[in-house]
Design a protein around this motif. Structure first.
Motif, PDB file in Angstrom:
ATOM      1  N   ALA A  57       0.807  -1.222   0.000  1.00  0.00           N
ATOM      2  CA  ALA A  57       0.000   0.000   0.000  1.00  0.00           C
ATOM      3  C   ALA A  57       0.842   1.274   0.000  1.00  0.00           C
ATOM      4  O   ALA A  57       0.331   2.352  -0.289  1.00  0.00           O
ATOM      5  CB  ALA A  57      -0.925   0.011   1.212  1.00  0.00           C
ATOM      6  N   ASP A  58       2.158   1.171   0.313  1.00  0.00           N
ATOM      7  CA  ASP A  58       3.021   2.350   0.272  1.00  0.00           C
ATOM      8  C   ASP A  58       3.060   2.899  -1.146  1.00  0.00           C
ATOM      9  O   ASP A  58       3.052   2.145  -2.120  1.00  0.00           O
ATOM     10  CB  ASP A  58       4.441   1.987   0.717  1.00  0.00           C
ATOM     11  N   ALA A  59       3.139   4.205  -1.262  1.00  0.00           N
ATOM     12  CA  ALA A  59       3.043   4.843  -2.578  1.00  0.00           C
ATOM     13  C   ALA A  59       4.040   4.274  -3.575  1.00  0.00           C
ATOM     14  O   ALA A  59       3.691   3.995  -4.728  1.00  0.00           O
ATOM     15  CB  ALA A  59       3.235   6.348  -2.428  1.00  0.00           C
ATOM     16  N   TYR A  60       5.275   4.083  -3.158  1.00  0.00           N
ATOM     17  CA  TYR A  60       6.304   3.589  -4.075  1.00  0.00           C
ATOM     18  C   TYR A  60       5.977   2.189  -4.578  1.00  0.00           C
ATOM     19  O   TYR A  60       6.018   1.906  -5.781  1.00  0.00           O
ATOM     20  CB  TYR A  60       7.660   3.609  -3.370  1.00  0.00           C
ATOM     21  N   ASN A  61       5.652   1.311  -3.658  1.00  0.00           N
ATOM     22  CA  ASN A  61       5.340  -0.073  -4.039  1.00  0.00           C
ATOM     23  C   ASN A  61       4.021  -0.164  -4.788  1.00  0.00           C
ATOM     24  O   ASN A  61       3.880  -0.935  -5.742  1.00  0.00           O
ATOM     25  CB  ASN A  61       5.309  -0.947  -2.785  1.00  0.00           C
ATOM     26  N   LYS A  62       3.080   0.644  -4.378  1.00  0.00           N
ATOM     27  CA  LYS A  62       1.795   0.698  -5.073  1.00  0.00           C
ATOM     28  C   LYS A  62       1.994   1.090  -6.535  1.00  0.00           C
ATOM     29  O   LYS A  62       1.336   0.549  -7.438  1.00  0.00           O
ATOM     30  CB  LYS A  62       0.879   1.708  -4.375  1.00  0.00           C
ATOM     31  N   ASN A  63       2.906   2.022  -6.772  1.00  0.00           N
ATOM     32  CA  ASN A  63       3.186   2.481  -8.125  1.00  0.00           C
ATOM     33  C   ASN A  63       3.729   1.338  -8.993  1.00  0.00           C
ATOM     34  O   ASN A  63       3.389   1.208 -10.169  1.00  0.00           O
ATOM     35  CB  ASN A  63       4.191   3.629  -8.076  1.00  0.00           C
ATOM     36  N   HIS A  64       4.587   0.501  -8.401  1.00  0.00           N
ATOM     37  CA  HIS A  64       5.105  -0.660  -9.123  1.00  0.00           C
ATOM     38  C   HIS A  64       3.987  -1.659  -9.421  1.00  0.00           C
ATOM     39  O   HIS A  64       3.916  -2.221 -10.523  1.00  0.00           O
ATOM     40  CB  HIS A  64       6.203  -1.336  -8.312  1.00  0.00           C
ATOM     41  N   ILE A  65       3.161  -1.914  -8.446  1.00  0.00           N
ATOM     42  CA  ILE A  65       2.055  -2.859  -8.637  1.00  0.00           C
ATOM     43  C   ILE A  65       1.130  -2.376  -9.747  1.00  0.00           C
ATOM     44  O   ILE A  65       0.728  -3.145 -10.633  1.00  0.00           O
ATOM     45  CB  ILE A  65       1.285  -3.052  -7.315  1.00  0.00           C
ATOM     46  N   GLU A  66       0.788  -1.094  -9.704  1.00  0.00           N
ATOM     47  CA  GLU A  66      -0.103  -0.555 -10.724  1.00  0.00           C
ATOM     48  C   GLU A  66       0.538  -0.643 -12.110  1.00  0.00           C
ATOM     49  O   GLU A  66      -0.138  -0.907 -13.115  1.00  0.00           O
ATOM     50  CB  GLU A  66      -0.464   0.893 -10.391  1.00  0.00           C
TER      51      GLU A  66
END
Length: 386
Positions: A57-66
């Motif tokens: 859910a962290d912005a950085y990791n979320k960006n990778h997931i998306e």
């Protein structure tokens, strides 16, 4: 005529990583010598591992997931069944364990998203030549002899430069604050670009930088942001993984420029804009290479003009008048080369005391020979507090 100053520092590199790679059958994988083999990997046989430094859910990791989800959708892959995500993987032997679990799960490709994951990726690549290992923000693939290791990043400093324009036009105190993760070249390159973007529209602006020494720590990020605000900074930006700098800015009635994610939902009265990497651009490219049996570049770095990085929508309700026009003009200059981010006159020093002195018309070329950032100079106008 502008004189090109080649980047000389490759060692001060950093940040994110994801990996992509081969298959269980050598005949289905991509040859590292540039030759494509047979028909590649059938879509239904492709399995991907994604290693994340922190919470999904962290912005950085979320960006990778998306980004991975978008790539799967474009290529007709089932994200839910063909991608195995490993969150909260530290930059230690935990990463090696995660890699082994992904290999046991039959992954053809493994992506890792933090600088400290790289050594474990390279070690595994030597033992599994039929699997492709792709790492974000690393540097070893550019000099390594292994054909199945790959580095990738984006010229996020270009997006940060443009975001800095929004900050430079908005500040009233002419003091910007920056919550930075670690004193690595990627972070320094990014906050310098942000400052220079602000200075391009506001010559009187200065900036204070406060390191957390963590990629993701909401408490430290909030504390550092508060310290910057207490010293008169009225626009806070960040190279850190949570939304804490933006929410701290909102709580104090000042403004924020985010990273990784659009901060308007959590700070609607403060968030001006965010700089973001479009990881989907690389994931689509790398996975498509695997499917087609084509070589994946060992070193990949996309630009703002190529949509590898971008800005979130401007918060039109609060940005200064003329912000969009100024950003659009600078973006056009980045695309045609008339705007250089690290342009002279510019003076700074790195941690070893080496000086950078660029005269008018000269510029430092970032990401010239590697996807890994190399700009590590603290330039005049920026003060590092910690």
């Amino acid at each position: 005529m502008k004189k090109r100053i080649l980047a000389l520092l490759l060692a001060g590199v950093m940040v994110l990583g994801l990996a992509a790679c081969g298959g269980d059958k050598p005949s289905e994988t991509t040859g590292g010598d540039g030759d494509s083999t047979a028909a590649g990997i059938a879509k239904e046989d492709l399995k991907v591992g994604l290693i994340l430094i922190g919470e999904a859910a962290d912005a950085y990791n979320k960006n990778h997931i998306e980004g991975m989800q978008a790539a799967c959708e474009k290529l007709g892959l089932d994200y839910e069944t063909q991608v195995v995500v490993k969150p909260n993987i530290a930059e230690d032997s935990t990463c090696s364990d995660a890699i082994n679990e992904l290999l046991d799960a039959g992954c053809n490709a493994i992506f890792a998203n933090s600088f400290g994951h790289e050594q474990y990726m390279v070690e595994a690549a030597a033992d599994y030549p039929d699997v492709q290992f792709c790492h974000a923000t690393g540097y070893q693939s550019a000099t390594d002899s292994l054909d199945n290791t790959h580095n990738y990043f984006a010229k996020i400093f270009e997006a940060r430069y443009l975001a800095g324009i929004a900050a430079g036009l908005k500040t009233e105190t002419n003091k910007l604050g920056y919550v930075a993760a670690k004193p690595f070249a990627e972070v320094i390159s990014g906050f310098t670009a942000f400052y220079l973007g602000a200075k391009s529209v506001n010559p009187d602006v200065t900036m204070l930088v406060n390191y957390t020494n963590e990629w993701s720590d909401a408490t430290k990020e909030a504390t550092n942001a508060q310290a910057l605000i207490d010293q008169g900074c009225d626009v806070i930006s960040q190279h850190s993984d949570t939304s804490a700098p933006a929410t701290t800015a909102e709580a104090n009635g000042v403004f924020a420029v985010g990273y990784n994610d659009d901060m308007v939902p959590v700070a609607p009265k403060s968030a001006l804009v965010s700089a973001r990497v479009n990881w989907g651009a690389y994931y689509e490219y790398a996975l498509n290479c695997l499917i087609k049996g084509e070589k994946i570049d060992q070193d990949w770095c996309g630009s703002y003009a190529e949509n590898a990085c971008y800005l979130s929508d401007l918060n039109e309700a609060i940005v200064a008048e003329g912000t969009k026009e100024a950003i659009d003009k600078a973006a056009a200059g980045l695309a045609d080369g008339s705007v250089q981010v690290f342009a002279g006159p510019l003076h700074g020093k790195d941690a070893d005391g080496k000086e950078l002195n660029l005269a008018e018309g000269e510029f430092y070329t970032e990401n010239e020979k590697s996807s890994a950032p190399s700009f590590a100079f603290i330039v005049d106008g920026i003060t590092v507090l910690s």
